[in-house]
Write an enzyme that holds these catalytic residues in place. Structure first.
Site, short mmCIF file in Angstrom:
data_model
loop_
_atom_site.label_atom_id
_atom_site.label_comp_id
_atom_site.label_asym_id
_atom_site.label_seq_id
_atom_site.Cartn_x
_atom_site.Cartn_y
_atom_site.Cartn_z
N ARG A 68 -15.38 -7.87 -9.71
CA ARG A 68 -14.88 -6.72 -10.16
C ARG A 68 -13.45 -6.84 -10.71
O ARG A 68 -12.66 -7.21 -9.51
CB ARG A 68 -15.00 -5.74 -9.00
N CYS A 107 -17.74 4.83 -4.12
CA CYS A 107 -17.20 3.91 -3.23
C CYS A 107 -16.01 4.75 -2.55
O CYS A 107 -15.16 5.25 -3.21
CB CYS A 107 -16.34 2.85 -3.67
N CYS A 156 0.81 -1.15 0.02
CA CYS A 156 -0.10 -0.15 0.12
C CYS A 156 1.04 1.25 0.01
O CYS A 156 1.68 1.63 1.10
CB CYS A 156 -0.99 0.00 1.22
N1 SAM Z 1 -7.61 1.41 4.65
C1 SAM Z 1 -8.90 0.47 4.31
C2 SAM Z 1 -8.30 -0.87 4.55
O1 SAM Z 1 -7.56 -1.18 4.00
O2 SAM Z 1 -9.26 -1.77 4.82
C3 SAM Z 1 -9.45 0.70 2.87
C4 SAM Z 1 -8.65 1.08 1.84
S1 SAM Z 1 -7.52 -0.14 1.17
C5 SAM Z 1 -6.48 0.79 0.02
C6 SAM Z 1 -8.66 -1.22 0.13
C7 SAM Z 1 -7.90 -2.35 -0.66
O3 SAM Z 1 -7.41 -1.84 -1.95
C8 SAM Z 1 -7.01 -3.26 0.03
O4 SAM Z 1 -7.37 -4.19 0.92
C9 SAM Z 1 -6.37 -3.84 -1.09
O5 SAM Z 1 -6.87 -5.09 -1.50
C10 SAM Z 1 -6.27 -2.91 -2.55
N2 SAM Z 1 -5.24 -2.24 -2.83
C11 SAM Z 1 -4.59 -1.29 -1.90
N3 SAM Z 1 -3.33 -0.96 -2.52
C12 SAM Z 1 -3.36 -1.50 -3.62
C13 SAM Z 1 -2.24 -2.00 -4.73
N4 SAM Z 1 -1.16 -1.29 -4.86
N5 SAM Z 1 -2.36 -2.88 -5.70
C14 SAM Z 1 -3.61 -3.58 -5.79
N6 SAM Z 1 -4.48 -3.48 -4.86
C15 SAM Z 1 -4.57 -2.66 -3.90
C1 DTB Z 2 -10.47 -2.83 -3.71
O1 DTB Z 2 -10.52 -4.19 -3.66
N1 DTB Z 2 -9.78 -2.21 -4.74
C2 DTB Z 2 -10.21 -0.81 -4.48
C3 DTB Z 2 -11.21 -0.70 -3.59
N2 DTB Z 2 -11.28 -1.87 -3.37
C4 DTB Z 2 -11.13 0.15 -2.36
C5 DTB Z 2 -8.93 0.04 -4.22
C6 DTB Z 2 -7.66 -0.22 -5.10
C7 DTB Z 2 -6.64 0.72 -4.70
C8 DTB Z 2 -5.43 0.73 -5.59
C9 DTB Z 2 -4.38 1.49 -5.19
C10 DTB Z 2 -4.60 2.97 -4.91
O2 DTB Z 2 -5.30 3.48 -5.49
O3 DTB Z 2 -4.02 3.41 -4.09
FE1 SF4 Z 3 -3.61 -1.27 4.78
FE2 SF4 Z 3 -5.88 0.38 4.00
FE3 SF4 Z 3 -3.92 1.35 5.51
FE4 SF4 Z 3 -3.47 1.08 2.94
S1 SF4 Z 3 -4.88 2.05 3.88
S2 SF4 Z 3 -1.90 0.59 4.95
S3 SF4 Z 3 -4.38 -1.03 2.82
S4 SF4 Z 3 -5.23 -0.47 6.35
#
Ligand code: SAM
Ligand code: DTB
Ligand code: SF4
Length: 332
Positions: A274, A111, A74
């Site tokens: 999705r 979303c 992330c």
């Molecule tokens: N902070 C919250 C959480 O983690 O529950 C919500 C936002 S988080 C960015 C939502 C989802 O986006 C993550 O669980 C992950 O599956 C997806 N995601 C985040 N960064 C990603 C990346 N670099 N590539 C693909 N999917 C990503």
């Molecule tokens: C999910 O599974 N994919 C979306 C949504 N749930 C929140 C987020 C994708 C995040 C991709 C990386 C980013 O934009 O930072």
């Molecule tokens: Fe993990 Fe969500 Fe925080 Fe990214 S934003 S570090 S996916 S908890």
């Protein structure tokens, strides 16, 4: 199904009842000759959906960066040096203005995501106002705010929240390689709170984080064996982000990604599947195969939360080439 199935956490998540799918069955489907796998997935897809319609969701990061969690993929974790600057929670009126634009561009679900471990009490009034405002526009609402307790989930339900996104991200076995600050069981607890409050569950994961094939299969078996399969299953292809531990992860082989989509469609026939993050790195042909394998929803717009997404021009050109129409949906 055999007794050793119960080694899988999905069996526990299924509250002691017989799991819908065993790992062995799922693995055998995943390993079918590609044409047999895709034919089966497309057959299941046609039994449940119009094969030429794809639902459009739009994301907005309502609170970006500075997250205390350590998710290895992330950009928003404060523990990684991705160069992203942290922001405060967005003003409600700005969120609603962005939602209106998304609606005009054809999105039916909005979303909203926050980089939190879980929402704080002081933020709940603003969150509730965002849900109510987006609902009033006539869009479906979704939020992803980290872990929720039952009281928070019930409050969001009362505000009119349709979906809550909370991903398991990967298999239970591979999970500790990716996140150490919250457990797989914590994730299942939040999913239970969301489900018990009557909000629809959006839950999926990421492919291409260096996991094995068996992890992709296990992740989908866990999802399919939840007390109810998620209403929505986002499947993300890792977007490698500089400064994160997964910046140099080996990209997933496209056919393996398509197999993952097909297995999701077969294990969860009535769920929205999705095709989520990672589309900028996919060819049109790969996306076409994902739709053929049963994906029936995408994120539109030129950004996801922080990363790039193909944008309207590219997506409408792709839809024209494939004869795909956006799904029109009434909100309840
Ligand atoms: N902070 C919250 C959480 O983690 O529950 C919500 C936002 S988080 C960015 C939502 C989802 O986006 C993550 O669980 C992950 O599956 C997806 N995601 C985040 N960064 C990603 C990346 N670099 N590539 C693909 N999917 C990503
Ligand atoms: C999910 O599974 N994919 C979306 C949504 N749930 C929140 C987020 C994708 C995040 C991709 C990386 C980013 O934009 O930072
Ligand atoms: Fe993990 Fe969500 Fe925080 Fe990214 S934003 S570090 S996916 S908890």
């Amino acid at each position: 199904m055999t007794a050793d199935l119960h080694l899988n956490s999905s069996a526990e998540a299924f509250s002691g009842a017989r799991p819908r799918w065993s790992r062995e069955e799922a693995q055998a489907i995943y390993d079918l000759p590609f044409n047999d796998l895709i034919f089966r997935a497309q057959t299941v897809h046609r039994q449940n959906f119009d094969p030429n319609r794809v639902q459009l969701s739009r994301l907005l990061s309502i609170k970006t960066g500075g997250c205390p969690e350590d998710c290895a993929y992330c950009s928003q974790s404060a523990r990684h040096d991705s160069g992203l600057s942290a922001s405060k929670l967005m003003e409600v009126q700005r969120v609603l203005a962005e939602a209106r634009k998304a609606q005009e561009a054809g999105a039916t679900r909005y979303c909203m995501g926050a980089a939190w471990r879980s929402p704080k009490e002081r933020d709940m009034d603003a969150i509730v106002a965002m849900v109510e405002g987006v609902k009033d526009l006539g869009m479906e609402t979704c939020m992803t705010l980290g872990m929720l307790d039952l009281g928070q989930a019930q409050r969001l339900k009362r505000a009119g929240l349709d979906y809550y996104n909370h991903n398991i991200d990967t298999s239970e076995g591979y999970y500790p390689e990716i996140i150490t600050t919250r457990t797989f069981a914590d994730r299942l607890d939040t999913l239970a709170n969301v489900r018990d409050s009557g909000i629809k569950v959006c839950c999926g994961g990421i492919v291409g984080m260096g996991e094995e094939k068996v992890d992709r299969v296990d992740m989908l078996v866990t999802l399919a064996n939840l007390p109810e399969p998620p209403d929505s299953v986002p499947l993300n292809m890792l977007i490698p982000i500089e400064g994160t531990p997964l910046a140099e992860a080996e990209p997933i082989e496209p056919i393996e990604f398509v197999r993952t989509i097909a297995l999701a469609r077969i294990l969860m026939p009535t769920s929205d599947v999705r095709l989520s993050a990672g589309r900028t790195a996919m060819s049109d042909e790969m996306q076409a195969l994902c739709f053929f394998a049963g994906a029936n929803s995408i994120f539109v717009g030129d950004t996801l939360l922080t990363a790039d997404n193909p944008g309207e021009d590219k997506d409408s050109a792709l839809f024209r080439r494939l004869g795909i129409q956006p799904t029109q949906r009434d909100t309840q």
